[in-house]
Design an enzyme around this catalytic site. Structure first.
Site, PDB file in Angstrom:
ATOM      1  N   SER A 190      -9.571   1.930   2.552  1.00 41.96           N
ATOM      2  CA  SER A 190      -8.646   2.663   1.720  1.00 41.96           C
ATOM      3  C   SER A 190      -7.614   1.779   1.021  1.00 41.96           C
ATOM      4  CB  SER A 190      -7.912   3.717   2.560  1.00 41.96           C
ATOM      5  OG  SER A 190      -7.221   3.112   3.608  1.00 41.96           O
ATOM      6  N   SER A 198     -10.268  -0.326   6.653  1.00 39.88           N
ATOM      7  CA  SER A 198      -9.617  -0.173   5.341  1.00 39.88           C
ATOM      8  C   SER A 198      -8.870  -1.371   4.795  1.00 39.88           C
ATOM      9  CB  SER A 198      -8.680   1.041   5.372  1.00 39.88           C
ATOM     10  OG  SER A 198      -9.456   2.225   5.439  1.00 39.88           O
ATOM     11  N   LYS A 244       0.847  -1.200   0.000  1.00 40.25           N
ATOM     12  CA  LYS A 244       0.000   0.000   0.000  1.00 40.25           C
ATOM     13  C   LYS A 244       0.875   1.239   0.000  1.00 40.25           C
ATOM     14  CE  LYS A 244      -3.954   1.931   2.557  1.00 40.25           C
ATOM     15  NZ  LYS A 244      -4.888   1.689   3.675  1.00 40.25           N
TER      16      LYS A 244
END
Lengths: 65, 463
Positions: free
Chosen positions: B149, B173, B79
């Site tokens: 996210s 997320s 990420k």
């Protein structure tokens, strides 16, 4: 404690000045109502009887972690 | 079967047996990235040259008898919130454009030390402050969001463009995109793994964890990333068990809580049916289902936002004053509104959090895990702002996607999301398994038992 809604649309300019966050009149038009909605949500916590409950904080004073 | 279609566990076995080279594997994944990125845009950057170099080193080490373990040579998506030395780390934000860290984040350090091969940085909703990941599309239907996210990691994983994704989870997320993209995602116990080198959203609620194709793969990654870090004061100084030991132990006699409030309120019929179906599968395997009432359900969102808003704004104070125009409009608005939350309300939320912790501990006296829907619906179409519910009500999409995942962040408990069905349109539906503090092993065991008895886990999107 009062359960009246918080007038952040009116208070946002002052609150932002206290926070030293320069917000233009255009930004205040957007941020104020959003902050009011935020507080409508946050104020749901008023229904929780807190008594002597301490906050969930994480400070650990030990130096040799 | 192409190498990219293998699970981590299967690829690891092939690599260990010298039937598959890490070079072949990473080439297969890089070709898959080429084939899918145009449709889903999961990656902020693809590190193809670095990946090929790392794969060659892995191949040489393994040939020389220096096999590091099951993660050696396995392709990884990180990420873009997590620092990677020498590789741009932008948090998918113009505020961090061109930012290149000189040190890996702790989670990346540990996974690279285990021999993983990073194929790229996956998109995040800007600074993790959202559940949509607007840059990216859902591989199951590119007209729909992947969630967020950690949407880039979930989308890449579901498309076969990596075998493991690193994610972070503050209000859901990891689990939200895992559910919407049909992958497995684990939010460990708060403090189980180090967040050093990861841009914070909310220090008190942030967690870092894996997304993977199945439960065993998640367990293998957790083994590598769990553990105390003296440079992250939020980490727990607790032993790290082998999370794969006992994974096949089954659920006979296990007490599985099914909530009668909050988690099944306002969910789609498909989601409710899929999760209740999964509960029935577990019961058929010998688990004992028990209805429970989740305490303080009505205060969860209030407490969560009263913590997230000011903590996020505190972190971004400088940038918000110097470069506000570089933030996306949704994130900028959250950051400005967060500046107006009073300290007394923030502390009230921390006090409510104490009560949430106590209440959940009492609830867990009678159960071993809690199962619930991860999110109340399948992936919404791109551009959805409000979710319409039967009866005429509408709900903000962020609130809808966060309300079922946020409780486990507030309680700090481990929560595993796994796919338990598909809606009429073929979109994945997710269930979460929530456990006791540091009891990821039981959570994973429940997930494994369900996975072995069903066929909903491990599918790649038909992209």
């Amino acid at each position: 404690m009062s359960s009246a809604p918080r007038p952040l649309s009116e208070a946002a300019e002052h609150a932002a000045r206290v926070a030293r966050l320069p917000l233009s009149p255009e930004r205040l038009q957007i941020v104020g109502p959003t902050a009011e909605l935020v507080y409508t949500l946050i104020d749901l916590m008023d229904a929780v009887p807190l008594g002597e409950t301490p906050p969930a904080t994480a400070f650990d004073p030990r130096w040799d972690r | 079967m192409e190498p990219y279609q293998l699970t981590l566990d299967s690829a690891a076995a092939e690599i260990a047996a010298r039937r598959l080279s890490p070079v072949e594997l990473v080439d297969s994944v890089l070709r898959r990235i080429d084939a899918t990125e145009g449709a889903i845009n999961a990656f902020a950057c693809v590190t193809a040259d670095l990946a090929r170099d790392a794969a060659r080193r892995a191949e040489e080490e393994i040939a020389a008898g220096r096999h590091r373990g099951p993660l050696h040579g396995i392709p990884l998506g990180v990420k873009d919130l997590c620092d990677t030395a020498g590789v741009a780390t932008t948090a998918s934000s113009k505020v961090r454009e061109g930012h290149v860290p000189d040190r890996d984040s702790a989670v990346v350090e540990r996974l690279l030390a285990a021999g993983m091969v990073m194929v790229g940085k996956t998109h995040t909703h800007e600074f993790a402050y959202g559940v949509v990941t607007p840059t990216t599309r859902n591989p199951w239907d590119v007209g729909r969001i992947p969630g967020g996210s950690s949407g880039g990691s979930a989308a890449a994983l579901a498309a076969g463009a990596c075998m493991v994704g690193v994610g972070t989870d503050t209000g859901g997320s990891i689990r939200i995109p895992a559910a919407l993209c049909g992958t497995v995602g684990l939010k460990p116990t708060y403090g189980r793994s180090s967040k050093r080198g990861i841009a914070p959203l909310s220090w008190s609620l942030d967690h870092v964890g894996p997304l993977a194709r199945n439960v065993r793969d998640c367990a293998l990654v957790l083994n590598a990333i769990a553990g105390a870090d003296p440079l992250d004061p939020s980490t727990l100084d607790a032993p790290v068990p082998d999370h794969t030991a006992g994974l096949d132990g089954g659920v006979s006699g296990l007490r599985v809580g099914v909530p009668v409030n909050h988690f099944f309120d306002a969910v789609s019929d498909d989601v409710a049916a899929a999760v209740r179906g999964a509960a029935a599968v577990l019961e058929g395997l010998g688990a004992r289902l028990k209805e429970v009432t989740v305490p303080l359900a009505d205060a969860m969102m209030a407490a969560g936002w009263a913590i997230i808003l000011p903590e996020a704004s505190a972190y971004h104070q400088g940038s918000l004053r110097e470069r506000a125009d570089l933030y996306g409009p949704d994130v900028r608005l959250f950051l400005e509104a967060g500046e107006l939350v009073l300290a007394t309300d923030y502390i009230k939320a921390l006090r409510v959090r104490t009560l949430i912790q106590q209440g959940w501990a009492e609830m867990f006296e009678d159960i071993d895990v809690l199962i619930a829907p991860t999110v109340p619906l399948a992936a919404p179409p791109v551009g959805t702002a409000m979710i319409p519910w039967p009866g005429g009500g509408v709900e903000d999409v962020t609130q809808a996607l966060v309300r079922l995942t946020l409780p486990a962040n507030l309680a700090g408990l481990p929560s595993l999301s796994l796919p338990v069905g598909f809606d009429a349109g073929g979109l994945p539906l997710g269930m979460q398994v929530i456990g006791r503090p540091l009891d990821e092993s039981t959570v994973l065991r429940v997930g494994q038992a369900y996975e072995d008895a069903s066929d909903t886990v491990g599918r790649l999107a038909p992209l």
